[in-house]
Structures are given as structure tokens and as C-alpha cells.
Design a protein around this motif. Structure first.
Motif, short mmCIF file in Angstrom:
data_model
loop_
_atom_site.label_atom_id
_atom_site.label_comp_id
_atom_site.label_asym_id
_atom_site.label_seq_id
_atom_site.Cartn_x
_atom_site.Cartn_y
_atom_site.Cartn_z
N THR A 112 3.48 7.49 4.16
CA THR A 112 3.21 8.20 5.44
C THR A 112 4.16 7.74 6.54
N LEU A 113 4.22 6.42 6.75
CA LEU A 113 5.07 5.92 7.83
C LEU A 113 6.55 6.10 7.48
N GLU A 156 0.87 -1.19 0.00
CA GLU A 156 0.00 0.00 0.00
C GLU A 156 0.91 1.23 0.00
N LEU A 170 3.22 -5.93 10.42
CA LEU A 170 2.36 -4.74 10.42
C LEU A 170 1.23 -5.01 9.42
N LYS A 209 7.71 9.62 8.14
CA LYS A 209 7.82 9.88 9.59
C LYS A 209 9.08 9.23 10.16
N LYS A 237 -2.41 -2.70 12.37
CA LYS A 237 -2.22 -1.29 12.00
C LYS A 237 -3.29 -0.35 12.58
N ILE A 238 -4.55 -0.73 12.39
CA ILE A 238 -5.64 0.19 12.74
C ILE A 238 -5.71 0.46 14.25
N LEU A 294 0.36 6.48 14.44
CA LEU A 294 1.68 6.56 13.81
C LEU A 294 2.79 6.67 14.87
N ALA A 322 0.44 4.44 -0.15
CA ALA A 322 0.14 5.61 0.71
C ALA A 322 0.64 5.37 2.14
N LEU A 323 0.43 4.13 2.63
CA LEU A 323 0.89 3.81 3.99
C LEU A 323 2.41 3.85 4.05
#
Lengths: 327, 130
Positions: free
Chosen positions: B21-22, B15, B86, B25, B109-110, B114, B17-18
Motif C-alpha cells: 500500500t505505502l 507486513e 515506522l 503510493k 503507524k496507526i 498514508l 500488505a503495508l
């Protein structure tokens, strides 16, 4: 489901399960229903009954009644008639069983697929929460995050219901203190209750031994009951939580002074997706899955759960769990 | 604690997008990120890059997370690398299987923010350092 001649191909979570139509036991397992309700198994039983009936009628006919031609004709007619009836019945059963399986599979797959985009939104909002946002932006982001959590809980609830119905909710039992768990959950709930000035009072009457059960699942039960009490309690009231021994069980009671449950709704309260009429007027939040999940969990651990309630006076939910005597 | 830039994290996740994002960070937190979008690429990078930690999704194209984990644990150079699963699968069977195959920890994950995930990564890496 795609049927290919004598094979059934089921696509499940990206994996393929291929089962021969002749493998009755495996097919019945795929439907997740008891053997006596399974279409293929019923078809075999009906076939055996038909063979028996034909042989019996043939025997009675030759011995007591008429000539061989008429007997053969009558036997064939009865056979065809019974076969058609049996076929129609079994087909209807198969459709019902398949619809049931598809429903639970759909919840499973849809729930998992919903989690991925939701994680994207959650982590995306986490990534910008500490940026230089003005108050309005920060408030809007907070609302987004609260709703992400609501949706995540709804998906988890649906998944749990799906697993309960498929009898796939497995337990990781261990010895744990119900009192410690209750104290911890109540302390965490203060965050939600303080804003509305609701006091949660906890009394543990006896020094209870540890409980053998799945702590995560029992936590889910207690959180559900306490959150319901908090949600339906007016401001400046007290919720009383007590833990005591009742025979060979631990008894946990949660009493509120909330809106209560109308008598006509009492018998439906543990059904899934049910919400009491008076609740729907004041608060449309919630899925109606919580109490169904609570009952399934408590029953699976050999306990009991119930409530007493009066409209305008309040509700007391209680559950019991068997105590294990350590040797 | 040693320089985080020296600590490499291999992130195997389909994925994008994930991953972005992660990954971003983690880079901001000072780690070096290597990314793989499928299981086969993940194994290849684990062997060639020898990361300090692997973040592994379970549902992946070409090779699923369980097969990737099994291969990582069977290969001499990679068998001791901590692997964090994850995923959004939370069935007991998946958790048990992943731990049996040698996952260091299993995160749904959910259920984590983050910041929580980054904190868990930091803890595992510092534990591994000592």
C-alpha cells in the motif's frame, strides 16, 4: 508460561525472559506486584516463621512439659501440618499473581497485534479515498474510516490502562502553557461541536505561569473530559471551560448542561470499564476507560480530579495541577 | 527540487500488505522503492543500494529494527542516511532507544494517514537535499 524444572520461561512480545525460581526478587518483579504480596517472598517468610515456631515449641516442650519422644513427634506433626497449609496458601497466591500478570500482558500483546491489521485497513482505505468514488461509496468509506479511528482509540486506551496497571506509563515532562493547550483543543473540538450547535466558551481568569508535566498526557485528560461533555450535551447548549489559579495549583473546570450522572453511580465513575446507567440507555459508545485514565494521569502528576453532577442539570468536571514557580 | 525518480527509498517491513500500500503510493508520488522483508536483507540493501531514505519497522524477522539501525549508523556508507522508524510500538522506551540509536524520526503507524506519512517523507528528503 512454560515451567521447565527450576526455570520460568516467559514469552513476552517475541522476546524470552528466563528467570531462575531461586531469584526471588526478579520473579516478584515479573509479577508486577509489591514484595509483600509476592508468592516466593511469602514462602520464605512463612518458612522462617515455621522454623521459629518449631524451635519455640521444642524449647517450651523440653523445659516445661513432657518426654523427648512425644516432643519430637508433636514437633514433626506440627511442622507437616504448617507446611501443607503454607504450601496451599502460597500456591493460591501464585495463581492469583500469575493471572494478574497474564491479564495485563494479554492486553499489551493483543493491543499491539490488533494495530497491525488495523493499520492495513486504515492505509488501504486512505489509498482509495481519492479515487473516483460515487457518493454512496465515499460515504461508506467515510464510515469505515470513522470506525477505524474509534478502534484505534480503543486500542490506545487499553494499552494505556495496561501501562498504568503495570506502572510502566512513563512521562516526558516539560514546561508548557495549559491555557494555550486548552485554546488549541477547544478550537479543534469545534469540528465535532458545530454540527450539533454546541458552543464551547473558554475563560482564563488569571495569567497563570507554565505547568511542568507531560503535555501529551494532560492533553489526553482534557480531550477526554471535553469530549464527554460534548457527547452528553443537548443541542443549542453551551459548555463552559474555565482556567484559574487555586492556591498553588491551576484549576481547569469543564461544565456542561447534559444528562448528568445519577447519584448512585458517583462512587464508580473513575473505575475502569464503568459507564453510568443513564448513559448506557442513550449512548452505548465509549469504553469506560477515559475517566480511569484521566484520574491515573492527574494523580501521577500530583494533581487532583473530581466532579459534581445532577441528573438533568449537568456535570462539572475539574482537575488541578501544581504550578511551578520559575526562579 | 530534484527529480523524485532519482530518490530511492528502502522500505524494510515484514507486513507485505503495508509494504504494497505505502510502496505503491510512494511510487505514484515519484519515488523509487526498494523493498526488504527482514532485517538482514534490509542491511544488505542499505549497503549495496545506498538509498536516500530508509523506512524501518522495529519488529522484523532475522534482525530487529534496533539492530538494523545500529548497523546502518556504524557503516561509513550508510551512516548519514535518514532513517524513519515506522512501527506500531509506542512505548517511551522504544522511542527513546530508537532516537538514541540515531533514528531521524519515529512514527507510530496507526496515528498517521498514508498522506501524512508521504508528507513526512517528502519533508525529510527535501531537508536533506538542502
Amino acid at each position: 508460561m512454560i515451567k521447565i524444572v527450576s526455570y520460568t520461561k516467559i514469552i513476552l512480545m517475541g522476546k524470552e525472559r528466563t528467570t531462575s525460581q531461586f531469584n526471588v526478587i526478579q520473579n516478584c518483579r515479573n509479577y508486577d506486584i509489591p514484595l509483600w504480596q509476592c508468592p516466593q517472598f511469602l514462602f520464605i517468610i512463612m518458612g522462617l516463621v515455621m522454623i521459629g515456631a518449631i524451635m519455640l515449641s521444642s524449647f517450651i516442650g523440653t523445659k516445661y512439659l513432657m518426654g523427648p519422644e512425644i516432643i519430637v513427634l508433636a514437633t514433626i506433626s506440627i511442622t507437616i501440618f504448617l507446611f501443607i497449609i503454607a504450601f496451599i496458601i502460597v500456591q493460591s497466591f501464585e495463581k492469583m499473581a500469575e493471572a494478574n500478570r497474564m491479564k495485563t500482558e494479554f492486553i499489551n500483546i493483543a493491543s499491539h497485534q490488533l494495530r497491525t491489521p488495523l493499520t492495513n485497513i486504515k492505509w488501504g482505505s486512505d489509498a482509495i479515498i481519492n479515487e473516483n468514488l460515487n457518493k454512496d461509496q465515499a460515504d461508506s468509506l467515510k464510515i469505515i474510516q470513522i470506525n477505524i479511528e474509534r478502534m484505534a482509540k480503543l486500542i490506545s486506551g487499553l494499552l494505556m490502562v495496561s501501562r498504568i496497571e503495570q506502572k510502566r506509563l512513563t512521562r516526558n515532562d516539560e514546561l508548557f502553557s495549559l491555557e494555550e493547550m486548552a485554546r488549541q483543543i477547544i478550537a479543534e473540538s469545534k469540528f465535532h461541536s458545530d454540527g450539533r450547535k454546541i458552543n464551547v466558551n473558554f475563560v482564563a481568569n488569571d495569567n497563570l505561569p507554565k505547568i511542568m508535566g507531560d503535555p501529551f498526557q494532560i492533553k489526553t485528560v482534557f480531550e477526554n473530559l471535553l469530549n464527554n461533555a460534548l457527547k452528553h450535551s443537548p443541542e443549542n447548549t453551551t459548555i463552559n471551560v474555565s482556567l484559574a489559579r487555586k492556591g498553588k495549583s491551576a484549576l481547569l473546570e469543564i461544565s456542561d448542561n447534559g444528562i448528568g450522572i445519577p447519584e448512585e453511580d458517583h462512587k464508580y465513575i473513575f473505575q475502569k470499564f464503568f459507564k453510568a446507567k443513564n448513559v448506557m440507555k442513550t449512548n452505548t459508545e465509549g469504553t469506560g476507560l477515559g475517566l480511569f485514565i484521566c484520574k491515573s494521569i492527574i494523580k501521577s502528576m500530583g494533581g487532583d480530579i473530581n466532579f459534581k453532577s445532577a441528573v438533568g442539570k449537568g456535570t462539572t468536571f475539574w482537575f488541578t495541577l501544581p504550578l511551578i514557580n520559575k526562579k | 527540487m530534484s527529480d523524485k525518480k532519482m530518490q530511492k527509498i528502502l522500505f524494510i517491513e515484514d507486513e507485505s500488505a503495508l509494504q504494497r500500500t505505502l510502496g505503491k503510493k510512494l511510487e505514484l508520488a515519484g519515488y523509487t522503492i526498494i523493498e526488504a522483508m527482514d532485517g538482514e536483507k534490509g542491511i544488505e540493501l542499505a549497503k549495496s543500494e545506498k538509498p536516500d531514505l530508509i523506512l524501518l519497522d522495529l519488529i522484523l524477522p532475522k534482525k530487529n529494527g534496533f539492530d538494523v539501525l545500529k548497523e546502518i549508523r556504524s557503516f561509513e556508507k550508510t551512516k548519514n542516511i535518514p532513517v524513519i522508524i515506522l512501527t506500531n510500538l509506542d512505548g517511551t522506551k522504544e522511542v527513546e532507544k530508537a532516537l538514541e540509536f540515531g533514528a531521524t524520526t519515529y512514527l507510530v503507524k496507526i496515528n498517521y494517514s498514508l498522506e501524512d506519512v508521504i508528507e513526512k517523507i517528502g519533508k525529510i528528503l527535501s531537508k536533506n537535499e538542502n
